[in-house]
Motif scaffolding. Structure first.
Motif, PDB file in Angstrom:
ATOM      1  N   PHE A 216       0.950  -1.307   0.021  1.00  0.00           N
ATOM      2  CA  PHE A 216       0.100   0.022  -0.165  1.00  0.00           C
ATOM      3  C   PHE A 216       1.034   1.167  -0.096  1.00  0.00           C
ATOM      4  O   PHE A 216       1.786   1.403   0.702  1.00  0.00           O
ATOM      5  N   SER A 217       0.739   1.939  -1.000  1.00  0.00           N
ATOM      6  CA  SER A 217       1.652   3.237  -1.211  1.00  0.00           C
ATOM      7  C   SER A 217       0.931   4.612  -1.238  1.00  0.00           C
ATOM      8  O   SER A 217      -0.307   4.585  -1.625  1.00  0.00           O
ATOM      9  N   GLN A 218       1.516   5.659  -0.761  1.00  0.00           N
ATOM     10  CA  GLN A 218       1.142   7.039  -1.281  1.00  0.00           C
ATOM     11  C   GLN A 218       2.438   7.881  -1.405  1.00  0.00           C
ATOM     12  O   GLN A 218       3.373   8.010  -1.069  1.00  0.00           O
ATOM     13  N   PHE A 219       2.158   8.353  -2.613  1.00  0.00           N
ATOM     14  CA  PHE A 219       3.029   9.190  -3.224  1.00  0.00           C
ATOM     15  C   PHE A 219       2.620  10.483  -3.381  1.00  0.00           C
ATOM     16  O   PHE A 219       1.370  10.804  -3.442  1.00  0.00           O
ATOM     17  N   ASN A 220       3.465  11.614  -3.057  1.00  0.00           N
ATOM     18  CA  ASN A 220       3.268  12.881  -3.011  1.00  0.00           C
ATOM     19  C   ASN A 220       3.701  13.406  -4.629  1.00  0.00           C
ATOM     20  O   ASN A 220       4.827  13.363  -4.815  1.00  0.00           O
ATOM     21  N   ILE A 221       2.837  13.803  -5.221  1.00  0.00           N
ATOM     22  CA  ILE A 221       3.154  13.921  -6.905  1.00  0.00           C
ATOM     23  C   ILE A 221       3.445  15.406  -6.983  1.00  0.00           C
ATOM     24  O   ILE A 221       2.450  16.186  -6.649  1.00  0.00           O
ATOM     25  N   LEU A 335       7.728  -1.676  -7.350  1.00  0.00           N
ATOM     26  CA  LEU A 335       7.566  -0.222  -7.444  1.00  0.00           C
ATOM     27  C   LEU A 335       6.418  -0.042  -8.631  1.00  0.00           C
ATOM     28  O   LEU A 335       5.708   0.841  -8.514  1.00  0.00           O
ATOM     29  N   ILE A 336       6.064  -1.110  -9.317  1.00  0.00           N
ATOM     30  CA  ILE A 336       5.014  -0.897 -10.487  1.00  0.00           C
ATOM     31  C   ILE A 336       3.567  -1.126  -9.668  1.00  0.00           C
ATOM     32  O   ILE A 336       2.830  -0.377  -9.907  1.00  0.00           O
ATOM     33  N   ALA A 337       3.856  -2.091  -8.746  1.00  0.00           N
ATOM     34  CA  ALA A 337       2.312  -2.168  -7.882  1.00  0.00           C
ATOM     35  C   ALA A 337       1.986  -1.017  -7.028  1.00  0.00           C
ATOM     36  O   ALA A 337       1.136  -0.770  -6.661  1.00  0.00           O
ATOM     37  N   SER A 338       3.336  -0.414  -6.592  1.00  0.00           N
ATOM     38  CA  SER A 338       3.184   0.791  -5.780  1.00  0.00           C
ATOM     39  C   SER A 338       2.417   2.017  -6.361  1.00  0.00           C
ATOM     40  O   SER A 338       1.714   2.709  -6.008  1.00  0.00           O
ATOM     41  N   ILE A 339       2.981   2.168  -7.803  1.00  0.00           N
ATOM     42  CA  ILE A 339       2.252   3.163  -8.545  1.00  0.00           C
ATOM     43  C   ILE A 339       0.568   2.732  -8.667  1.00  0.00           C
ATOM     44  O   ILE A 339      -0.030   4.078  -8.556  1.00  0.00           O
ATOM     45  N   LYS A 340       0.444   1.739  -9.008  1.00  0.00           N
ATOM     46  CA  LYS A 340      -0.975   1.414  -8.982  1.00  0.00           C
ATOM     47  C   LYS A 340      -1.847   1.296  -7.747  1.00  0.00           C
ATOM     48  O   LYS A 340      -2.982   1.954  -7.555  1.00  0.00           O
ATOM     49  N   SER A 341      -1.200   1.140  -6.644  1.00  0.00           N
ATOM     50  CA  SER A 341      -1.794   1.357  -5.468  1.00  0.00           C
ATOM     51  C   SER A 341      -2.071   2.667  -5.107  1.00  0.00           C
ATOM     52  O   SER A 341      -3.205   2.844  -4.438  1.00  0.00           O
ATOM     53  N   THR A 343      -2.472   4.974  -7.192  1.00  0.00           N
ATOM     54  CA  THR A 343      -3.591   5.622  -8.130  1.00  0.00           C
ATOM     55  C   THR A 343      -5.017   5.199  -7.613  1.00  0.00           C
ATOM     56  O   THR A 343      -6.014   5.839  -7.571  1.00  0.00           O
ATOM     57  N   LEU A 344      -4.980   3.873  -7.139  1.00  0.00           N
ATOM     58  CA  LEU A 344      -6.283   3.215  -6.703  1.00  0.00           C
ATOM     59  C   LEU A 344      -6.726   3.624  -5.083  1.00  0.00           C
ATOM     60  O   LEU A 344      -7.622   3.247  -4.676  1.00  0.00           O
ATOM     61  N   ASP A 345      -5.635   4.062  -4.550  1.00  0.00           N
ATOM     62  CA  ASP A 345      -5.553   4.550  -3.209  1.00  0.00           C
ATOM     63  C   ASP A 345      -6.096   2.993  -2.476  1.00  0.00           C
ATOM     64  O   ASP A 345      -6.929   2.834  -1.573  1.00  0.00           O
ATOM     65  N   ASN A 346      -5.312   2.051  -2.522  1.00  0.00           N
ATOM     66  CA  ASN A 346      -5.687   0.348  -2.214  1.00  0.00           C
ATOM     67  C   ASN A 346      -4.295  -0.336  -1.972  1.00  0.00           C
ATOM     68  O   ASN A 346      -3.433  -0.076  -2.925  1.00  0.00           O
ATOM     69  N   SER A 347      -4.416  -1.574  -1.404  1.00  0.00           N
ATOM     70  CA  SER A 347      -3.556  -2.228  -1.248  1.00  0.00           C
ATOM     71  C   SER A 347      -3.557  -3.151  -2.592  1.00  0.00           C
ATOM     72  O   SER A 347      -4.726  -3.440  -3.224  1.00  0.00           O
ATOM     73  N   ILE A 348      -2.253  -3.328  -3.022  1.00  0.00           N
ATOM     74  CA  ILE A 348      -2.190  -4.301  -4.349  1.00  0.00           C
ATOM     75  C   ILE A 348      -1.378  -5.476  -4.174  1.00  0.00           C
ATOM     76  O   ILE A 348      -0.299  -5.485  -3.617  1.00  0.00           O
ATOM     77  N   LYS A 349      -1.860  -6.705  -4.246  1.00  0.00           N
ATOM     78  CA  LYS A 349      -1.208  -7.932  -4.130  1.00  0.00           C
ATOM     79  C   LYS A 349      -0.042  -7.969  -5.545  1.00  0.00           C
ATOM     80  O   LYS A 349      -0.373  -7.572  -6.555  1.00  0.00           O
ATOM     81  N   ILE A 350       0.957  -8.617  -5.183  1.00  0.00           N
ATOM     82  CA  ILE A 350       2.254  -8.745  -6.242  1.00  0.00           C
ATOM     83  C   ILE A 350       2.273 -10.176  -6.673  1.00  0.00           C
ATOM     84  O   ILE A 350       2.384 -11.223  -5.828  1.00  0.00           O
TER      85      ILE A 350
END
Length: 350
Positions: A216-221, A335-341, A343-350
């Motif tokens: 689950f990630s949060q980016f400050n863009i 990293l790829i999954a974190s960008i999706k996370s 965007t969707l504001d949700n946890s992403i399984k890898i």
């Protein structure tokens, strides 16, 4: 017969790798697509950084270099070119290949180009996450195995203002002049400081906690002036064994703070990267409040000398190396999954 290393790219990382190769007794062929970059390396970067030019280095425009049998080929170009150069080398070069981090742009389509590599080719490709082969990392590994007890938590922070990067790249006026201003090109804090994510993965493996299976990630863009990058990013990760931890990366913190904190059932460990000058410090505190400190002295060039020595060491089993391509791919997958996370504001399984 001489010993030869080839380096793609005459920028800052190309100079680091070239100097390391020379220090290890190799002649170096450096290639770049830009004549100006080659001239800057010879007349500016290399002599100012290492004291003087070294005649064991030969500079060529790409395609004009001699065909030699190289002991190692290093790819030190921007991330968008890494995979294409790597794949072009597979049939012509049978020795080890080092790809600078990040491995590529953080997209599945680019990463999927590596799916056709053979097992033997996978074994001879490395990714430049050199912190995990450093002297400090080896000490932390030893302490995990002998002193910490059960590992309860791992948290990694790489917070460093990227002013230092541009000080080392004085020909750039700022992030807007390079891939660093674009997250989709491997830039931003997520790509530039992905050493932190890679270190978390490494020590999770050493601790027996497994691979990251959810993020689950949060980016400050920052999105302005044709730039779109993350100036800070926060990861909460979980392995397939249910072990959780955190990673923080940013390009805004000054003075820099690069730490790996591991809590064990017997003691707490903290590794402070570049504690003073380029030296690392490892500190431990036991449950009985017994404190120990280990200062690991090193210079900036040592980071790359140790890395190349590791790759060229015939006694090191490539598939067991912590900088083997397989581990670099796993860092990119997160990293790829974190960008999706984000965007969707949700946890992403890898």
């Amino acid at each position: 017969m001489g010993k030869y290393i080839k380096v793609y790219g005459a920028g800052s990382i190309g100079n680091h790798l070239t100097n390391a190769a020379v220090e290890l007794g190799y002649k170096v062929t450096v290639v770049d697509i830009d004549e100006t970059a080659l001239e800057r390396m010879k007349n500016d970067i290399y002599p100012n950084r290492y004291g003087k030019w070294n005649d064991d280095i030969d500079l060529f425009l790409l395609g004009k270099e001699p065909r030699l049998k190289y002991d190692l080929v290093c790819i030190g170009t921007p991330p968008s070119s890494h995979i294409d150069i790597l794949l072009s080398l597979i049939s012509d070069h049978s020795g080890p290949i080092l790809v600078e981090k990040p491995l590529c742009q953080p997209t599945k389509s680019v990463l999927s180009k590596l799916q056709g590599l053979s097992k033997s080719d996978m074994n001879r490709i490395f990714v430049g996450y050199n912190h995990v082969v450093s002297k400090a990392s080896k000490l932390v590994e030893k302490l995990i195995k002998t002193d910490l007890g059960t590992v309860l938590s791992i948290d990694v922070e790489f917070r460093e203002h990227w002013g230092g990067i541009f000080a080392a790249h004085h020909w750039l006026s700022g992030p807007e002049d390079s891939y660093l201003c674009n997250i989709s090109e491997g830039g931003g804090s997520s790509g530039e400081h992905s050493h932190a994510l890679n270190l978390w993965q490494h020590f999770s493996r050493i601790s027996g906690k497994g691979e990251i299976s959810k993020v689950f990630s949060q980016f400050n863009i920052v999105d302005k002036d044709n730039m779109k990058y993350d100036d800070k990013v926060y990861f909460v990760v979980e392995t397939e064994k249910g072990f959780k931890g955190s990673i923080t990366q940013d390009v805004i913190t000054y003075p820099s703070r690069k730490t790996i904190k591991i809590q064990g059932s017997n003691l707490f460990l903290e590794w402070i990267c570049n504690f003073n000058q380029n030296n690392d410090l490892v500190k431990t505190t036991s449950i009985k409040n017994i404190k120990k400190e280990y200062l690991i002295k090193k210079s900036r060039p040592d980071d790359f000398i140790i890395e190349l020595r590791h790759i060229l060491d015939k006694s090191v089993s490539p598939n067991l190396s912590p900088i083997n391509l397989r581990h670099g791919i796993k860092t990119m997958e997160v990293l790829i999954a974190s960008i999706k996370s984000n965007t969707l504001d949700n946890s992403i399984k890898i």
